[in-house]
Design an enzyme around this catalytic site. Structure first.
Site, PDB file in Angstrom:
ATOM      1  N   GLU A  74       0.849  -1.202   0.000  1.00  0.00           N
ATOM      2  CA  GLU A  74       0.000   0.000   0.000  1.00  0.00           C
ATOM      3  C   GLU A  74       0.877   1.242   0.000  1.00  0.00           C
ATOM      4  O   GLU A  74       1.989   1.232   0.528  1.00  0.00           O
ATOM      5  CB  GLU A  74      -0.934  -0.001   1.223  1.00  0.00           C
ATOM      6  CG  GLU A  74      -2.068  -0.985   1.065  1.00  0.00           C
ATOM      7  CD  GLU A  74      -3.119  -0.836   2.159  1.00  0.00           C
ATOM      8  OE1 GLU A  74      -2.895  -0.104   3.144  1.00  0.00           O
ATOM      9  OE2 GLU A  74      -4.174  -1.482   2.021  1.00  0.00           O
ATOM     10  N   LYS A  76      -7.127  -0.442 -41.766  1.00  0.00           N
ATOM     11  CA  LYS A  76      -8.255  -0.921 -40.939  1.00  0.00           C
ATOM     12  C   LYS A  76      -7.735  -2.059 -40.091  1.00  0.00           C
ATOM     13  O   LYS A  76      -7.292  -3.075 -40.608  1.00  0.00           O
ATOM     14  CB  LYS A  76      -9.397  -1.394 -41.822  1.00  0.00           C
ATOM     15  CG  LYS A  76     -10.047  -0.238 -42.543  1.00  0.00           C
ATOM     16  CD  LYS A  76     -11.256  -0.700 -43.350  1.00  0.00           C
ATOM     17  CE  LYS A  76     -11.756   0.460 -44.195  1.00  0.00           C
ATOM     18  NZ  LYS A  76     -11.599   0.231 -45.625  1.00  0.00           N
ATOM     19  N   ARG A 117      -7.579   4.546 -23.008  1.00  0.00           N
ATOM     20  CA  ARG A 117      -8.177   3.775 -24.102  1.00  0.00           C
ATOM     21  C   ARG A 117      -9.553   3.247 -23.730  1.00  0.00           C
ATOM     22  O   ARG A 117     -10.299   2.806 -24.596  1.00  0.00           O
ATOM     23  CB  ARG A 117      -7.254   2.605 -24.496  1.00  0.00           C
ATOM     24  CG  ARG A 117      -6.082   3.053 -25.342  1.00  0.00           C
ATOM     25  CD  ARG A 117      -5.098   1.919 -25.587  1.00  0.00           C
ATOM     26  NE  ARG A 117      -4.295   1.620 -24.406  1.00  0.00           N
ATOM     27  CZ  ARG A 117      -3.300   0.735 -24.384  1.00  0.00           C
ATOM     28  NH1 ARG A 117      -2.993   0.071 -25.467  1.00  0.00           N
ATOM     29  NH2 ARG A 117      -2.606   0.527 -23.278  1.00  0.00           N
ATOM     30  N   THR A 161       0.443  -3.092 -33.299  1.00  0.00           N
ATOM     31  CA  THR A 161      -0.204  -2.236 -34.305  1.00  0.00           C
ATOM     32  C   THR A 161       0.821  -1.710 -35.301  1.00  0.00           C
ATOM     33  O   THR A 161       0.644  -1.787 -36.516  1.00  0.00           O
ATOM     34  CB  THR A 161      -0.905  -1.052 -33.589  1.00  0.00           C
ATOM     35  OG1 THR A 161      -1.866  -1.586 -32.688  1.00  0.00           O
ATOM     36  CG2 THR A 161      -1.561  -0.099 -34.557  1.00  0.00           C
TER      37      THR A 161
HETATM   38  C1  R5P Z   1      -5.307   1.947 -30.047  1.00  0.00           C
HETATM   39  O1  R5P Z   1      -6.434   2.372 -30.137  1.00  0.00           O
HETATM   40  C2  R5P Z   1      -4.128   2.833 -29.825  1.00  0.00           C
HETATM   41  O2  R5P Z   1      -4.264   4.054 -30.500  1.00  0.00           O
HETATM   42  C3  R5P Z   1      -2.837   2.153 -30.237  1.00  0.00           C
HETATM   43  O3  R5P Z   1      -2.868   1.909 -31.640  1.00  0.00           O
HETATM   44  C4  R5P Z   1      -2.667   0.860 -29.528  1.00  0.00           C
HETATM   45  O4  R5P Z   1      -2.989   0.966 -28.181  1.00  0.00           O
HETATM   46  C5  R5P Z   1      -1.243   0.362 -29.659  1.00  0.00           C
HETATM   47  O5  R5P Z   1      -1.154  -0.849 -28.981  1.00  0.00           O
HETATM   48  P1  R5P Z   1      -0.137  -1.967 -29.448  1.00  0.00           P
HETATM   49  O6  R5P Z   1       1.217  -1.290 -29.557  1.00  0.00           O
HETATM   50  O7  R5P Z   1      -0.175  -2.980 -28.350  1.00  0.00           O
HETATM   51  O8  R5P Z   1      -0.620  -2.513 -30.735  1.00  0.00           O
END
Ligand code: R5P
Length: 290
Positions: free
Chosen positions: A35, A185, A91, A220
């Site tokens: 804590e 997309k 997010r 991503t």
């Molecule tokens: C998603 O909506 C965010 O804008 C980022 O594209 C995403 O959080 C990136 O996460 P990661 O690097 O794990 O793909």
């Protein structure tokens, strides 16, 4: 006077120096069970102060910021401006599946209940951050800074790796003076797994910049790099404000073929990550809105 939670100490020093203001002192400790304990050491009675703290996991970063704000208020601060260089749970700004809740609304409520009279967030995931708060809340964009070292050739393609990044990529293209923007997309079959849906074929472009708000696992950005490379794009730069960089994200992105990865100092990076990244400072941009 600027107070900071432990995760944002370095950035707080830069902000205090850029703003020509003093750093406030606070003590942060953990009890044996984990804590947190926070105690304000500077005199804040009647003063307007800043509480700075990024809030990525672990959740203790949230606890530190909330406790700091409350301790400042209970010790007589007149106004507390909460500055979140990185807003954790940002997010969680919408409901995707039945049964979910909006996590961002809850953390916004917590900041208000702790005593924040104003909230500033650097490049939040949600474009209109103010709608989650009842106190004044605003965003600081550091896109200009992130892109300041980019040589924008005529054929530079600006890439949004998903629809959520489309507006940011459009702004980036305007800043860079290029008019080629492509929006990929993206779907997530499972958490942390990324797949890009087939899209427009990219022809004749040799250089691209991928623009996003954050890099977490890097999935991503890596998917976007693969798509670009499959289309013959060879010179790829990545620019994202927040380098969460879970696991070995920075290494993965460089191995996928990014020539350069630019992030900001909203979150601390390790020495080994620093070697793979270019880091842009956010202190000046934050000072301008304080
Ligand atoms: C998603 O909506 C965010 O804008 C980022 O594209 C995403 O959080 C990136 O996460 P990661 O690097 O794990 O793909």
């Amino acid at each position: 006077m600027i107070f900071s939670t432990p995760i944002s100490t370095q950035l707080a020093k830069k902000i205090a120096s850029a703003a020509g203001t003093t750093s406030g002192h606070a003590e942060f400790r953990s009890f044996a069970d984990g804590e947190r304990y926070v105690r304000v050491l500077s005199n804040v009675r009647g003063r307007s102060v800043v509480a700075l703290g990024s809030t990525p996991p672990p959740a203790e970063n949230w606890i530190d910021l909330l406790f700091l704000i409350r301790a400042l208020k209970e010790n007589g601060a007149r106004r507390v401006t909460a500055v979140l260089p990185y807003l954790g749970y940002g997010r969680g700004d919408h409901v995707e599946k039945k049964g979910e809740m909006i996590a961002l609304r809850l953390v916004a409520n917590l900041l208000e209940s702790a005593g924040a009279s104003r909230v500033i967030v650097v490049d939040p995931h949600a474009a209109e951050i103010s709608r989650f708060f009842r106190v004044p809340a605003s965003a600081v964009s550091i896109l200009d800074g992130l892109l300041s070292k980019i040589e924008a050739g005529a054929d530079l393609l600006t890439v949004a790796p998903d629809r959520g990044a489309a507006e940011r990529a459009g702004r980036a293209a305007r800043i860079l003076g290029t008019n080629q923007v492509v929006v990929f997309k993206k779907i997530r079959p499972r958490p942390n797994v990324v797949r890009l849906l087939p899209g427009k074929v990219i022809r004749g472009t040799k250089s691209a910049i991928i623009v996003d708000d954050m890099i977490d696992t890097g999935g991503t950005v890596v998917a976007a790099i693969r798509r670009l490379r499959a289309s013959g794009v060879r010179n790829i730069t990545v620019a994202a404000t927040h380098g969460i960089l879970s696991r070995d994200a920075a290494k993965k992105i460089r191995l996928a073929g990014a020539a350069s990865v630019i992030v900001s100092d909203t979150l601390p990076v390790t020495e080994s990550q620093k070697r793979l990244l270019k880091i842009v400072g956010t202190a000046e941009a934050i000072v301008r809105v304080l």
